[in-house]
Scaffold this motif. Structure first.
Motif, PDB file in Angstrom:
ATOM      1  N   ARG A 290       0.820  -1.226   0.000  1.00 32.67           N
ATOM      2  CA  ARG A 290       0.000   0.000   0.000  1.00 32.67           C
ATOM      3  C   ARG A 290       0.854   1.277   0.000  1.00 32.67           C
ATOM      4  NH1 ARG A 290      -4.154  -0.512   4.763  1.00 32.67           N
ATOM      5  NH2 ARG A 290      -5.048   1.320   3.725  1.00 32.67           N
ATOM      6  N   PHE A 291       2.053   1.156  -0.542  1.00 29.58           N
ATOM      7  CA  PHE A 291       2.885   2.347  -0.723  1.00 29.58           C
ATOM      8  C   PHE A 291       2.806   2.742  -2.191  1.00 29.58           C
ATOM      9  CE2 PHE A 291       6.827   4.596  -1.673  1.00 29.58           C
ATOM     10  CZ  PHE A 291       6.888   5.521  -0.632  1.00 29.58           C
ATOM     11  N   ASN A 292       2.331   3.941  -2.462  1.00 35.52           N
ATOM     12  CA  ASN A 292       2.172   4.427  -3.826  1.00 35.52           C
ATOM     13  C   ASN A 292       3.434   5.146  -4.280  1.00 35.52           C
ATOM     14  OD1 ASN A 292      -0.702   3.714  -4.104  1.00 35.52           O
ATOM     15  ND2 ASN A 292      -0.979   5.251  -2.500  1.00 35.52           N
ATOM     16  N   TYR A 293       3.871   4.805  -5.478  1.00 28.34           N
ATOM     17  CA  TYR A 293       5.120   5.402  -5.965  1.00 28.34           C
ATOM     18  C   TYR A 293       5.072   5.531  -7.484  1.00 28.34           C
ATOM     19  CZ  TYR A 293      10.014   5.790  -7.360  1.00 28.34           C
ATOM     20  OH  TYR A 293      11.179   6.203  -7.932  1.00 28.34           O
ATOM     21  N   SER A 294       5.511   6.690  -7.979  1.00 26.81           N
ATOM     22  CA  SER A 294       5.642   6.870  -9.425  1.00 26.81           C
ATOM     23  C   SER A 294       6.808   7.808  -9.694  1.00 26.81           C
ATOM     24  CB  SER A 294       4.359   7.451 -10.034  1.00 26.81           C
ATOM     25  OG  SER A 294       4.141   8.774  -9.585  1.00 26.81           O
ATOM     26  N   GLN A 295       7.459   7.598 -10.810  1.00 26.32           N
ATOM     27  CA  GLN A 295       8.506   8.521 -11.234  1.00 26.32           C
ATOM     28  C   GLN A 295       8.399   8.734 -12.735  1.00 26.32           C
ATOM     29  OE1 GLN A 295      12.261   6.578 -10.217  1.00 26.32           O
ATOM     30  NE2 GLN A 295      12.560   6.011 -12.356  1.00 26.32           N
ATOM     31  N   GLU A 296       8.809   9.909 -13.160  1.00 24.72           N
ATOM     32  CA  GLU A 296       8.745  10.246 -14.582  1.00 24.72           C
ATOM     33  C   GLU A 296       9.990  11.030 -14.965  1.00 24.72           C
ATOM     34  OE1 GLU A 296       6.055  12.912 -17.720  1.00 24.72           O
ATOM     35  OE2 GLU A 296       5.409  12.669 -15.636  1.00 24.72           O
ATOM     36  N   TYR A 297      10.712  10.527 -15.941  1.00 33.97           N
ATOM     37  CA  TYR A 297      11.820  11.270 -16.531  1.00 33.97           C
ATOM     38  C   TYR A 297      11.281  12.035 -17.730  1.00 33.97           C
ATOM     39  CZ  TYR A 297      15.405   8.837 -13.816  1.00 33.97           C
ATOM     40  OH  TYR A 297      16.184   8.364 -12.799  1.00 33.97           O
ATOM     41  N   ILE A 298      11.539  13.330 -17.782  1.00 32.62           N
ATOM     42  CA  ILE A 298      11.131  14.079 -18.960  1.00 32.62           C
ATOM     43  C   ILE A 298      12.175  13.858 -20.054  1.00 32.62           C
ATOM     44  CG2 ILE A 298       9.914  15.769 -17.547  1.00 32.62           C
ATOM     45  CD1 ILE A 298      12.155  17.771 -18.159  1.00 32.62           C
ATOM     46  N   PRO A 299      11.824  14.080 -21.326  1.00 30.15           N
ATOM     47  CA  PRO A 299      12.766  13.795 -22.416  1.00 30.15           C
ATOM     48  C   PRO A 299      13.898  14.807 -22.516  1.00 30.15           C
ATOM     49  CG  PRO A 299      10.702  14.657 -23.285  1.00 30.15           C
ATOM     50  CD  PRO A 299      10.483  14.438 -21.824  1.00 30.15           C
ATOM     51  N   HIS A 300      13.881  15.793 -21.632  1.00 22.90           N
ATOM     52  CA  HIS A 300      14.911  16.828 -21.643  1.00 22.90           C
ATOM     53  C   HIS A 300      15.948  16.566 -20.555  1.00 22.90           C
ATOM     54  CE1 HIS A 300      11.488  18.594 -23.679  1.00 22.90           C
ATOM     55  NE2 HIS A 300      12.222  19.593 -24.108  1.00 22.90           N
ATOM     56  N   GLY A 301      17.190  16.914 -20.868  1.00 24.42           N
ATOM     57  CA  GLY A 301      18.250  16.895 -19.882  1.00 24.42           C
ATOM     58  C   GLY A 301      18.762  18.311 -19.660  1.00 24.42           C
ATOM     59  N   TYR A 302      19.763  18.437 -18.802  1.00 16.80           N
ATOM     60  CA  TYR A 302      20.333  19.770 -18.569  1.00 16.80           C
ATOM     61  C   TYR A 302      21.848  19.707 -18.513  1.00 16.80           C
ATOM     62  CZ  TYR A 302      21.296  18.887 -13.570  1.00 16.80           C
ATOM     63  OH  TYR A 302      21.781  18.392 -12.388  1.00 16.80           O
ATOM     64  N   MET A 303      22.450  20.830 -18.862  1.00 19.81           N
ATOM     65  CA  MET A 303      23.905  20.967 -18.860  1.00 19.81           C
ATOM     66  C   MET A 303      24.244  22.373 -18.359  1.00 19.81           C
ATOM     67  SD  MET A 303      26.468  20.797 -22.135  1.00 19.81           S
ATOM     68  CE  MET A 303      26.371  19.003 -22.248  1.00 19.81           C
ATOM     69  N   GLU A 304      25.253  22.459 -17.509  1.00 24.70           N
ATOM     70  CA  GLU A 304      25.635  23.753 -16.947  1.00 24.70           C
ATOM     71  C   GLU A 304      26.847  24.338 -17.665  1.00 24.70           C
ATOM     72  OE1 GLU A 304      26.014  23.677 -12.720  1.00 24.70           O
ATOM     73  OE2 GLU A 304      23.847  23.583 -12.421  1.00 24.70           O
ATOM     74  N   LEU A 305      26.763  25.627 -17.938  1.00 26.87           N
ATOM     75  CA  LEU A 305      27.826  26.412 -18.547  1.00 26.87           C
ATOM     76  C   LEU A 305      28.058  27.638 -17.663  1.00 26.87           C
ATOM     77  CD1 LEU A 305      26.315  26.262 -22.137  1.00 26.87           C
ATOM     78  CD2 LEU A 305      28.220  24.854 -21.324  1.00 26.87           C
ATOM     79  N   THR A 306      29.003  28.487 -18.040  1.00 22.20           N
ATOM     80  CA  THR A 306      29.330  29.638 -17.198  1.00 22.20           C
ATOM     81  C   THR A 306      29.549  30.895 -18.033  1.00 22.20           C
ATOM     82  OG1 THR A 306      30.405  28.217 -15.562  1.00 22.20           O
ATOM     83  CG2 THR A 306      30.936  30.553 -15.469  1.00 22.20           C
ATOM     84  N   VAL A 307      29.019  32.009 -17.551  1.00 18.32           N
ATOM     85  CA  VAL A 307      29.374  33.330 -18.067  1.00 18.32           C
ATOM     86  C   VAL A 307      30.302  33.962 -17.031  1.00 18.32           C
ATOM     87  CG1 VAL A 307      28.570  35.650 -18.598  1.00 18.32           C
ATOM     88  CG2 VAL A 307      27.265  33.679 -19.395  1.00 18.32           C
ATOM     89  N   PRO A 308      31.579  34.097 -17.324  1.00 13.08           N
ATOM     90  CA  PRO A 308      32.505  34.663 -16.339  1.00 13.08           C
ATOM     91  C   PRO A 308      32.315  36.169 -16.210  1.00 13.08           C
ATOM     92  CG  PRO A 308      33.634  34.305 -18.420  1.00 13.08           C
ATOM     93  CD  PRO A 308      32.238  33.747 -18.593  1.00 13.08           C
ATOM     94  N   PRO A 309      32.867  36.783 -15.157  1.00 13.42           N
ATOM     95  CA  PRO A 309      32.826  38.245 -15.055  1.00 13.42           C
ATOM     96  C   PRO A 309      33.554  38.871 -16.238  1.00 13.42           C
ATOM     97  CG  PRO A 309      33.538  37.246 -12.979  1.00 13.42           C
ATOM     98  CD  PRO A 309      33.536  36.150 -14.003  1.00 13.42           C
ATOM     99  N   HIS A 310      33.073  40.018 -16.665  1.00  8.26           N
ATOM    100  CA  HIS A 310      33.732  40.776 -17.730  1.00  8.26           C
ATOM    101  C   HIS A 310      34.314  42.048 -17.131  1.00  8.26           C
ATOM    102  CE1 HIS A 310      31.841  38.860 -21.572  1.00  8.26           C
ATOM    103  NE2 HIS A 310      32.075  37.960 -20.631  1.00  8.26           N
ATOM    104  N   ASN A 311      35.625  42.161 -17.203  1.00  3.26           N
ATOM    105  CA  ASN A 311      36.330  43.310 -16.605  1.00  3.26           C
ATOM    106  C   ASN A 311      35.978  43.470 -15.129  1.00  3.26           C
ATOM    107  OD1 ASN A 311      37.493  44.015 -19.147  1.00  3.26           O
ATOM    108  ND2 ASN A 311      35.572  45.041 -19.716  1.00  3.26           N
ATOM    109  N   GLY A 312      35.843  42.334 -14.455  1.00  3.31           N
ATOM    110  CA  GLY A 312      35.590  42.368 -13.017  1.00  3.31           C
ATOM    111  C   GLY A 312      34.162  42.662 -12.628  1.00  3.31           C
ATOM    112  N   GLU A 313      33.242  42.743 -13.604  1.00  3.09           N
ATOM    113  CA  GLU A 313      31.840  43.051 -13.315  1.00  3.09           C
ATOM    114  C   GLU A 313      30.930  41.997 -13.947  1.00  3.09           C
ATOM    115  OE1 GLU A 313      30.865  45.337 -11.275  1.00  3.09           O
ATOM    116  OE2 GLU A 313      32.883  46.151 -10.975  1.00  3.09           O
ATOM    117  N   PHE A 314      29.655  42.017 -13.538  1.00  2.00           N
ATOM    118  CA  PHE A 314      28.673  41.140 -14.165  1.00  2.00           C
ATOM    119  C   PHE A 314      28.572  41.457 -15.660  1.00  2.00           C
ATOM    120  CE2 PHE A 314      27.105  40.962  -9.747  1.00  2.00           C
ATOM    121  CZ  PHE A 314      26.941  39.586  -9.611  1.00  2.00           C
TER     122      PHE A 314
END
Length: 480
Positions: free
Chosen positions: A195-219
Motif C-alpha cells: 500500500r505504498f504508492n510510488y511513481s517517477q517520470e523522466y522528462i525527455p529533456h536533460g540539462y547541462m551547466e555552462l558559465t558566463v565569467p565576469p567581464h572586466n571584473g563586473e557582471f
C-alpha cells in the motif's frame, strides 16, 4: 513525575533538508545524529556533482527564519526582481515576478549547505557523521546499518565501498528521517511495503551547466534578473553568482544534445539559437565546457504515504523530487521541515500522531507542486514568447492591484505566500475563469462601443471606481 527519556532521531542525508531538519529537531529537544555518505563538504576543495542554481523564495525564507538563519542566508543572496527574456534577435524583455518589492533570490547551493551544517553542528545534541553510507535498514524497528569508508578523491563512494570494504556500524533510533534525495535509499525500503504508492517520470529533456565569467571584473549582464532564452522546445537560463559570474543551464531534449558531436557543431548551434550568449561565454570556453560532462536527466517523483508507523518519515526530494522549473524544490523541502515542526508543536512531539498527520497534510501539496513544476517548463521555454501570455500577465497584475485580497496571480501565490500548493492550483483555476470572462467582456465592450467609448473615456475621465466595482462583483460571483 518521572522525566520522559530524550528521543533520538537518525537523519539520513546531510544535504539542505537533512541539515535543516537537524536544526529543527534539536530545537524540539530530540537527540539528533545526522549521517551523510559524502565527506564533509566544508573540508572539500571541489564538491563532485552539479546542481542547478537555487532560487530562494517565501517558503524557504520562512523556514530559515524559524531557525534564525534567514538574515545570514539572504545577506549572501542576489535578488532577482524579474525574468529577463532574450529574444532570438537580441531584444531584451523584462517580465516582473510580482510587485516592485517582490523578488526571488539566487543563492549558492554549496554555501547554503555549509551554513546549515555549521548551524546544526553548533546546536546541542546534534552529531554529524560523514562518510557513512546506508547499507540496510529496518524501518519498523528503527534499525540502520552504515558502512564507514574514508573518502576517495579518485572514485565514487559506491565504487570505493565495493572495492575496499569498510567498517559496519549498527544504529538504533526512535525515528528514522530520510532526507537522502531523489534516489533515496530510505524510500527504496518503503517501496517494498504494501500500500505504498510510488511513481517517477523522466522528462525527455536533460540539462547541462555552462558559465558566463565576469567581464572586466563586473557582471556581464544585468544582475537582478533570472535570464531566459526561450526557444519553444528548449531553453537556457542564467542566474547570478556572488563572484559576479552567471551559471547558465541549458535544458534540451537528449536527442538534440546527441546531435552536437564536435566543438564546431556546438558553436554553430549557439550562434544560430543563442547568438547573444556566445560572446558572454566565449567561443573556446563554450566548446570545451560543453563536452566536459554529459547532460543530466530530470526526474519527477511522487509517492505516499511519507511515513512508517511512528518510526520513519521521508521529506524533501526523497518524498517529492520535482523538475526545477518553478524553483520550488528547495523551498518545498524547507517548508516540509517547517510544516513538520508545526505539527510536532500542535501534537506535543507525539510521533505516533505527528507522522501520519504529516503524510496526510503534506502529500497533496507536494503532488501539486510537482505538477506545477512540469507546467512551468512550458511557460518558461514557450509561453513567454506568446502575446496572449504577456497580455494575461498584465491583466493578472491589474486585477491583483485592484483586488489584492481576492485575486492573486499564480506565481505570486507559489513564490510569495505560504498558501498550500494544492489550494493554489484550485484558486488559480477559478481565477482563470474570472480573467477569461473579464477579457471577453472588455473585448465585447470595445467591439460594440469602439470609438464612442474611447471618446467618452477621455472626455469624462473614465470612472475607474465603477469598473473596479464591476470587477469585484464578477470576482465574488466566480470565486465563491
Amino acid at each position: 513525575m518521572e522525566k520522559q527519556a530524550q528521543k533520538s532521531v537518525a537523519v539520513v542525508g546531510g544535504g539542505l533538508v537533512g541539515a535543516m531538519n537537524a536544526c529543527y529537531l534539536s530545537s524540539r529537544g530530540f537527540k539528533v545524529d545526522l549521517y551523510e555518505a559524502r565527506a564533509d563538504i566544508r573540508t572539500m576543495e571541489v564538491v563532485r556533482g552539479r546542481s542547478i542554481n537555487l532560487a530562494l523564495s517565501c517558503r524557504g525564507r520562512e523556514a530559515l527564519k524559524k531557525v534564525g538563519l534567514e538574515d545570514q542566508v539572504v545577506e549572501d543572496g542576489i535578488p532577482m526582481y524579474a525574468r529577463m527574456i532574450h529574444d532570438l534577435n537580441g531584444t531584451l524583455r523584462p517580465i516582473p515576478y510580482g510587485k516592485s518589492d517582490q523578488y526571488i533570490m539566487s543563492v549558492d547551493r554549496r554555501k547554503l549547505n555549509e551554513t546549515l551544517l555549521t548551524a546544526a553542528e553548533k546546536r546541542p545534541d546534534v552529531t554529524l557523521h560523514f562518510q557513512h553510507k546506508l547499507m540496510s535498514c529496518d524501518l519498523e524497528k528503527g534499525k540502520l546499518t552504515f558502512k564507514i569508508e574514508p573518502a576517495n578523491d579518485d572514485d565514487s563512494f559506491g565504487q570505493a565501498y565495493e572495492r575496499n570494504g569498510g567498517e559496519d556500524v549498527e544504529v538504533r533510533t526512535d525515528l528514522i528521517m530520510g532526507n537522502d534525495g531523489a534516489y533515496s535509499a530510505i524510500r527504496k525500503h518503503m517501496v517494498k511495503r504494501p500500500r505504498f504508492n510510488y511513481s517517477q517520470e523522466y522528462i525527455p529533456h536533460g540539462y547541462m551547466e555552462l558559465t558566463v565569467p565576469p567581464h572586466n571584473g563586473e557582471f556581464a549582464m544585468a544582475v537582478n534578473y533570472l535570464h531566459i532564452w526561450p526557444r519553444n522546445e528548449y531553453m537556457m537560463i542564467a542566474l547570478p553568482n556572488q563572484d559576479k559570474s552567471f551559471t547558465l543551464t541549458l535544458f534540451m531534449p537528449f536527442d538534440m544534445f546527441d546531435q552536437l558531436k564536435t566543438g564546431d557543431d556546438v558553436l554553430r548551434f549557439f550562434l544560430e539559437k543563442f547568438p547573444d550568449s556566445v560572446p558572454l561565454i566565449g567561443e573556446e570556453s563554450l566548446k570545451e565546457t560543453y563536452f566536459r560532462l554529459p547532460p543530466l536527466p530530470l526526474v519527477s517523483v511522487k509517492c505516499s504515504p511519507y511515513h512508517v508507523s511512528d518510526k520513519a518519515v521521508i521529506m524533501g526530494d526523497a518524498a517529492h523530487a520535482m523538475v526545477p522549473f518553478y524553483g520550488q524544490g528547495m523551498n518545498c523541502g524547507f517548508e516540509d521541515c517547517l510544516v513538520f515542526d508545526e505539527i510536532l508543536e500542535d501534537l506535543n512531539n507525539d510521533l505516533s500522531k505527528a507522522l501520519p498527520e504529516f503524510s496526510v497534510y503534506r502529500s497533496p501539496d507536494a503532488h501539486a507542486i510537482c505538477d506545477l513544476a512540469m507546467y512551468n517548463y512550458i511557460e518558461m521555454r514557450k509561453s513567454v514568447n506568446s502575446r496572449w501570455f504577456l497580455m494575461r500577465k498584465k491583466v493578472d497584475s491589474f486585477l491583483h492591484a485592484i483586488m489584492p485580497s481576492i485575486f492573486i496571480p499564480l506565481y505570486t501565490m507559489v513564490s510569495f505566500t505560504r498558501i498550500r500548493y494544492h489550494v493554489v492550483i484550485n484558486k488559480a483555476k477559478k481565477q482563470d475563469v474570472l480573467v477569461d470572462n473579464s477579457i471577453q467582456a472588455l473585448m465585447g465592450l470595445a467591439a460594440v462601443g469602439g470609438g464612442y467609448l474611447a471618446a467618452v473615456a477621455f472626455s469624462r475621465h473614465l470612472n475607474i471606481n465603477s469598473l473596479t466595482d464591476w470587477l469585484h462583483n464578477m470576482a465574488d460571483h466566480i470565486l465563491k
